[in-house]
Design an enzyme around this catalytic site. Structure first.
Site: not given
Length: 639
Positions: A280-282, A291
């Site tokens: 998942k994105h930071a 990312d």
């Protein structure tokens, strides 16, 4: 397997009009069975079934007189105040659910707010733990039940795909041997109707050397060209076999493979990534696998742009005609982005305007127009003092313009006055800095988007909401971030210039590696070689300078690796990733539109990573099969 067994046929019963009470009873029974199969926390009325990334902590206050409080906060929430989880009377015990994604900071306090103890612990998923404390002592956290090995499914999946690759390669080798044996038998019996002039490797080299000079000439290729020339009077061009592993038209196999890797990882991540946090994105600062994908696409777009512009200039295409083509392509990309945004969210008063494809369109237009008017279509053969770095020197003006855009980005970021926020604020708002700047999400970047686009047209669910508990909309593909996005495209253009300027493998590889090292060092200097607290943190939401440099570093090094393995040593054709790379726009739009439909996704079997991982890998693999089918039909869609 219970959810898999019950879920689909229950929905079918409801769809065909079965008795509503029967369907409800069956559904209730199925859900009860599912709940009983998952770990739980507490007992009686306080019983709670754990979900993904959760654990159970039993807290015991052994102090005979004093009431104590447990406060906690995720370590991921930088400079956030802790939350009060519970209050324990003397000699009491209570169970609570804790998050296992990030390390948790625990604080034991008295009723008047005095800290008694503090510690940090990383709980394991579905594990059971016990923490005992009093005003005088605190016991180490004890493991009551072992957590699940949440990473084991990843290892199994990696082994499975490695076995598939091994079986595929063995099958190809067996087919080659069978073809070779058949040819030898036909030759010895005198029944062969056609004697091939070239081996498959020579034919592949001939096709590669005929395209853009993307692959440098070698001795083998020189002899191949000679053989083709000598045979021209007995063999037409139609009889030259073009192997499936290569397409004519000047495509660089390693670049198509890199693009394919990026789109497959993007699909896997967008489908859920097995519900692993690193897919998942930071949440704000930092870098995860998710990312990396978007900036890689921009970088690859820059590489391809060089070939397109250079070939048109060499054909003496008028520059204004090229600009109109670029504008048309950008408008199509922007329109596709609007269509993707409208999937399930087409209410105009809150419609999101910006997005991924919109960012592609803006960055492509800026960079392509610069190249159209500033690129030299013909390279002078005359040696000059800057010959070893001529790709840089001859593009100095493009770099100056790009650096000006980056300077504008930095100036606005650190000097724009945002009402109610400190100048130069780069934080996520919400609980950050003790909650003093709750509505300052994204600082200047967020403020510009909300002022220009309107707060209702900005992405309402930024990644920082979950951890920092903010409610201010913020768009990660906003206006200000487009300026630094142009830099990542320009880095890709630099890689493309190296390809068209230098004709041997080693010269290209060495320069890419140098670029990778330099951009990596610069990124480390800007972020202070740490996740939090640096001058310019690595941040995908802000498209910070250090983030662009970091992703460019990985892009240069990864292309170098693919180029060595695929184009130089020819150990791998790049398949099946190359198929996905040759139809990336189809896969991107398709997976966005069809992502919630069968057979790409379904209701997961249960609350375990393995079930989500199987579903998401299946969905991504299906799109690879679709890309392969399009390749077989010679269908390649581009904008």
């Amino acid at each position: 397997m219970l959810r898999f067994l019950f879920g689909d046929w229950l929905d079918l019963l409801q769809y065909i009009g079965a008795d509503e009470e029967l369907t409800h009873a069956l559904r209730t029974t199925a859900m009860a069975l599912l709940a009983s199969s998952t770990p739980s926390c507490g007992s009686g009325d306080q019983l709670t079934h754990l979900q993904l990334d959760e654990a159970c902590l039993t807290v015991e206050n052994s102090d005979p007189k004093t009431q104590l409080q447990l406060w906690a906060q995720s370590e991921e929430c930088y400079t956030c105040p802790p939350w009060k989880y519970l209050t324990l009377n003397a000699n009491t015990t209570q169970d609570l659910v804790v998050n296992s994604t990030y390390p948790t900071q625990l604080y034991i306090r008295t009723a008047n707010g005095t800290d008694v103890h503090s510690s940090t612990y990383h709980f394991g998923e579905y594990g059971g733990y016990k923490l005992g404390f009093s005003t005088k002592t605190i016991t180490s956290i004890k493991v009551l039940s072992l957590p699940h090995n949440e990473y084991l499914p990843l290892l199994i999946a990696a082994i499975f795909f490695a076995m598939l690759v091994f079986i595929w390669q063995c099958g190809k080798m067996l087919m080659r041997r069978m073809d070779s044996s058949t040819y030898s038998i036909e030759s010895s019996s005198g029944t062969s109707e056609r004697t091939p002039l070239l081996s498959p490797r020579q034919e592949s080299a001939a096709v590669s050397s005929a395209s853009y000079s993307l692959s440098p000439p070698t001795n083998a290729q020189a002899s191949t060209s000679s053989a083709l020339s000598d045979a021209s009077h007995i063999m037409s061009s139609a009889s030259v076999v073009v192997p499936d592993s290569r397409r004519a038209g000047g495509r660089l196999l390693s670049l198509d493979t890199f693009r394919g890797l990026a789109i497959v990882v993007m699909i896997f991540v967008n489908y859920g990534g097995g519900k692993y946090y690193f897919f998942k994105h930071a949440r704000w600062n930092g870098l995860t696998v998710a990312d990396l994908v978007f900036p890689w696409f921009l970088w690859i777009m820059g590489v391809s742009l060089v070939f397109s512009v250079r070939s048109q200039l060499r054909r003496a295409t008028k520059r204004y005609v090229m600009v109109m083509r670029i504008l048309k392509r950008c408008l199509i990309l922007f329109a596709l982005g609007i269509v993707v945004n409208s999937d399930g969210h087409n209410y105009l008063p809150t419609f999101r305007i910006l997005g991924v494809l919109q960012r592609f369109a803006v960055c492509y237009f800026i960079t392509a127009v610069m190249e159209v008017y500033l690129m030299e279509p013909q390279e002078s053969p005359q040696y000059v003092w800057y010959w070893p770095v001529r790709d840089l020197v001859r593009s100095w003006l493009q770099w100056v313009l790009t650096i000006v855009l980056v300077a504008v980005h930095i100036t606005i970021t650190f000097s724009l006055k945002v009402p109610g926020c400190p100048t130069g604020y780069l934080g996520p708002g919400g609980l950050h800095k003790g909650g003093k700047y709750a509505n300052c999400t994204g600082g200047a970047a967020g403020y510009i988007d909300r002022m220009v686009l309107g707060i209702s047209h900005v992405y309402p669910r930024p990644t920082c909401q979950v951890i920092y508990n903010g409610d201010t909309p913020y768009d990660p593909e906003g206006i200000l971030g487009a300026l630094t996005s142009v830099l990542i495209v320009q880095f890709g253009v630099a890689a493309g210039r190296i390809i068209v300027t230098y004709q041997d493998h080693n010269s290209r590889i060495k320069r890419w590696i140098v670029w990778g090292v330099v951009t990596g060092i610069l990124a480390g200097c800007f972020c202070g070689w740490r996740k939090e607290g640096g001058l310019i943190p690595v941040n995908k939401n802000l498209w910070s300078l250090s983030y662009v440099l970091t992703t460019a570093c990985f892009a240069f090094l990864l292309l170098s690796f693919f180029y060595v393995v695929i184009d130089k040593w020819q150990w791998w054709s790049g398949n099946p990733l190359r198929y996905a790379g040759m139809n990336s726009i189809v896969l991107y739009v398709g997976h966005e539109v069809c992502g919630s439909l069968l057979p790409f996704s379904w209701q997961p079997v249960g609350q375990y990573h393995v079930y989500h991982l199987i579903m998401n890998l299946w969905g991504a693999s299906l799109w690879v099969f679709i890309a392969y089918f399009l390749h077989l039909k010679k269908i390649y869609v581009s904008v």
